[in-house]
Design an enzyme around this catalytic site. Structure first.
Site, PDB file in Angstrom:
ATOM      1  N   GLU A 233     -64.740   2.000  -8.563  1.00  2.84           N
ATOM      2  CA  GLU A 233     -65.264   3.257  -9.133  1.00  2.84           C
ATOM      3  C   GLU A 233     -66.787   3.342  -9.270  1.00  2.84           C
ATOM      4  OE1 GLU A 233     -63.114   3.583 -12.849  1.00  2.84           O
ATOM      5  OE2 GLU A 233     -61.258   4.063 -11.807  1.00  2.84           O
ATOM      6  N   GLU A 340     -53.007   2.987  -6.377  1.00  5.26           N
ATOM      7  CA  GLU A 340     -52.511   3.298  -7.730  1.00  5.26           C
ATOM      8  C   GLU A 340     -51.728   4.605  -7.692  1.00  5.26           C
ATOM      9  OE1 GLU A 340     -55.771   3.091 -10.597  1.00  5.26           O
ATOM     10  OE2 GLU A 340     -56.645   1.384  -9.563  1.00  5.26           O
TER      11      GLU A 340
HETATM   12  C1  GLA Z   1     -58.128   3.190 -12.880  1.00  6.03           C
HETATM   13  C2  GLA Z   1     -58.192   1.674 -12.759  1.00  6.03           C
HETATM   14  C3  GLA Z   1     -56.873   1.042 -13.121  1.00  6.03           C
HETATM   15  C4  GLA Z   1     -56.284   1.655 -14.371  1.00  6.03           C
HETATM   16  C5  GLA Z   1     -56.149   3.154 -14.172  1.00  6.03           C
HETATM   17  C6  GLA Z   1     -55.523   3.850 -15.390  1.00  6.03           C
HETATM   18  O1  GLA Z   1     -57.566   3.866 -11.880  1.00  6.03           O
HETATM   19  O2  GLA Z   1     -58.574   1.246 -11.500  1.00  6.03           O
HETATM   20  O3  GLA Z   1     -57.064  -0.299 -13.322  1.00  6.03           O
HETATM   21  O4  GLA Z   1     -57.149   1.342 -15.422  1.00  6.03           O
HETATM   22  O5  GLA Z   1     -57.451   3.670 -14.019  1.00  6.03           O
HETATM   23  O6  GLA Z   1     -54.473   3.196 -15.935  1.00  6.03           O
END
Ligand code: GLA
Length: 429
Positions: A233, A340
């Site tokens: 990020e 994710e």
């Molecule tokens: C981001 C992070 C993850 C997690 C999600 C929310 O996407 O990369 O590790 O913290 O947020 O659960």
């Protein structure tokens, strides 16, 4: 490209329904959308903030807010016995892809959950236990005068479980602005002292990255890992680097990113693909394309192997546009992994209840998304050897009110599961 593995390189996680497979409320807002009444809105497109530095929910879409639509009873798509439903991993195997879930110790301790994981997945990502907050030891660092990595008991327990159950692992994550202790950025690891210098922070970064891979080796876990998020990020939707709370950037400067990959390339074994991971990827595509081009060594070879797309999506998100992002990023030749994946009901401004209609929409969304990805893989437009869901059951999701996953709160398959399984007739059509 990866160089040699520096061998011998030294030294060096409530009740079940409340076990969120996620730690924080990261929205995936559409920066171009006009907020409407309903769920709490972001002041600006934003995401992130972990356990360590939570972002106030009034500054962002609140996944825990009640959906804004009227409730009608949820219909269950089927009550088929679990053993008669194909596994997710069998479907992904047809495309030579691993498929994973995020993992918590609560999941491996509860047999109904562990059984669903073992059936469906062959890859796991620790929800929290491998984040900087959990693997950096303050007292040991003060004593050593260097940043010291110390693996924690939950992490070791989950890695042992992964090995016992033939699961591969994605490492998540090394360099991040969130869930990272503030003391690592200060002289003498003392938050009352000034920030350390650029040189000191580069040396700490190198040592940190080296120790992560060295300790995986010492513990005998290296062979479990196929991918690692080196940086999480770092980019914003406006194409600029993240500055707020990003002390790596504030102290070192923009080339902290290059250095992170340079060190990881140097210390990680060849067998572990090095990833840059980010959210809102469909709004940051240009920035990401520009960025990965800078991650090269003196000879122009990539220091990075893959781009991780968090894929925290909504049923209201433009699916074609999303697949287009995947294709554009895939055209770099780097691997692409959805890292994710979850698909919430509605939009980020307006999440919806799990009515039969909305759940059908979600089933179709999953069907088309996964089918679209399989097409891209088949046509060799994108190198994708794995995909990770951010959990599998709604009751365990960080966005549980938006019902984003494949099984409902009672672990009953949703249309979404059938969508992922590419069973069109059961996916809500
Ligand atoms: C981001 C992070 C993850 C997690 C999600 C929310 O996407 O990369 O590790 O913290 O947020 O659960």
């Amino acid at each position: 490209m990866k160089k040699r593995w520096i061998a011998g390189a030294l030294a060096g996680v409530m009740m079940l329904s409340l076990v969120a497979c996620g730690d924080k409320e990261t929205g995936t807002p559409d920066p171009t959308a006009t907020p409407t009444a309903g769920v709490t809105q972001a002041a600006e497109p934003t995401q992130t903030g972990g356990d360590a530095d939570p972002v106030k929910t009034d500054q962002k879409p609140d996944p825990t807010a009640e959906p804004t639509e009227e409730v009608t009873p949820t219909a269950e798509p089927t009550q088929e016995p679990e053993e008669e439903i194909p596994s997710i991993q069998s479907v992904f195997a047809e495309y030579d892809m691993r498929v994973g879930t995020c993992l918590t110790t609560q999941m491996i301790n509860k047999s109904v959950l562990a059984d669903l994981i073992k059936k469906n997945f062959n890859s796991v990502t620790m929800e929290n236990s491998m984040k900087p907050d959990y693997i950096l030891d303050k007292n040991a660092s003060i004593e050593a005068g260097d940043l010291v990595v110390a693996f924690n008991a939950d992490m070791v327990k989950m890695l042992d479980w992964a090995r016992d159950n033939n699961m591969a692992v994605r490492g998540h994550t090394i360099i991040w602005h969130s869930q990272t202790p503030k003391w690592i950025f200060h002289e003498n690891f003392d938050t009352n002292a000034p920030f350390a210098s650029r040189e000191v922070m580069l040396a700490r970064m190198e040592s940190y990255i080296r120790q992560v891979f060295a300790q995986l080796d010492e513990y005998g876990y290296t062979d479990l890992f196929y991918a690692y998020d080196v940086v999480n990020e770092a980019w914003m939707e406006d194409g600029k680097i993240r500055e707020e709370m990003n002390y790596w950037y504030q102290i070192i400067g923009e080339d902290y990113l290059w250095h992170a990959f340079y060190y990881a390339d140097q210390y990680a074994p060849e067998t572990i693909d090095l990833y840059y991971n980010d959210y809102n990827e469909q709004y940051k595509t240009d920035a990401l394309l520009k960025f990965v081009d800078t991650l090269v060594d003196e000879e122009g070879n990539y220091l990075i192997d893959g781009i991780g797309l968090q894929a925290h999506l909504y049923t209201g998100d433009d699916l074609k546009g999303y697949l287009n992002t995947v294709e554009r990023l895939g055209a770099t030749g780097l691997k692409i992994e959805l890292t994710e994946l979850d698909v919430s009901l509605g939009t980020w401004q307006n999440t919806l209840y799990g009515t039969d209609e909305n759940l059908r929409t979600q089933g179709k969304y999953y069907y088309e998304l996964i089918g679209g990805l399989f097409e891209l893989v088949k046509e060799e437009k994108v190198k994708m050897d794995a995909l990770t869901f951010w959990g599998f059951a709604d009751g365990l999701s960080w966005r549980k009110n938006a019902s984003p996953l494949l099984y409902d709160t009672m672990y009953i398959p949703k249309y979404a599961l059938y969508g992922v399984l590419q069973m069109e007739e059961k996916a809500g059509y």
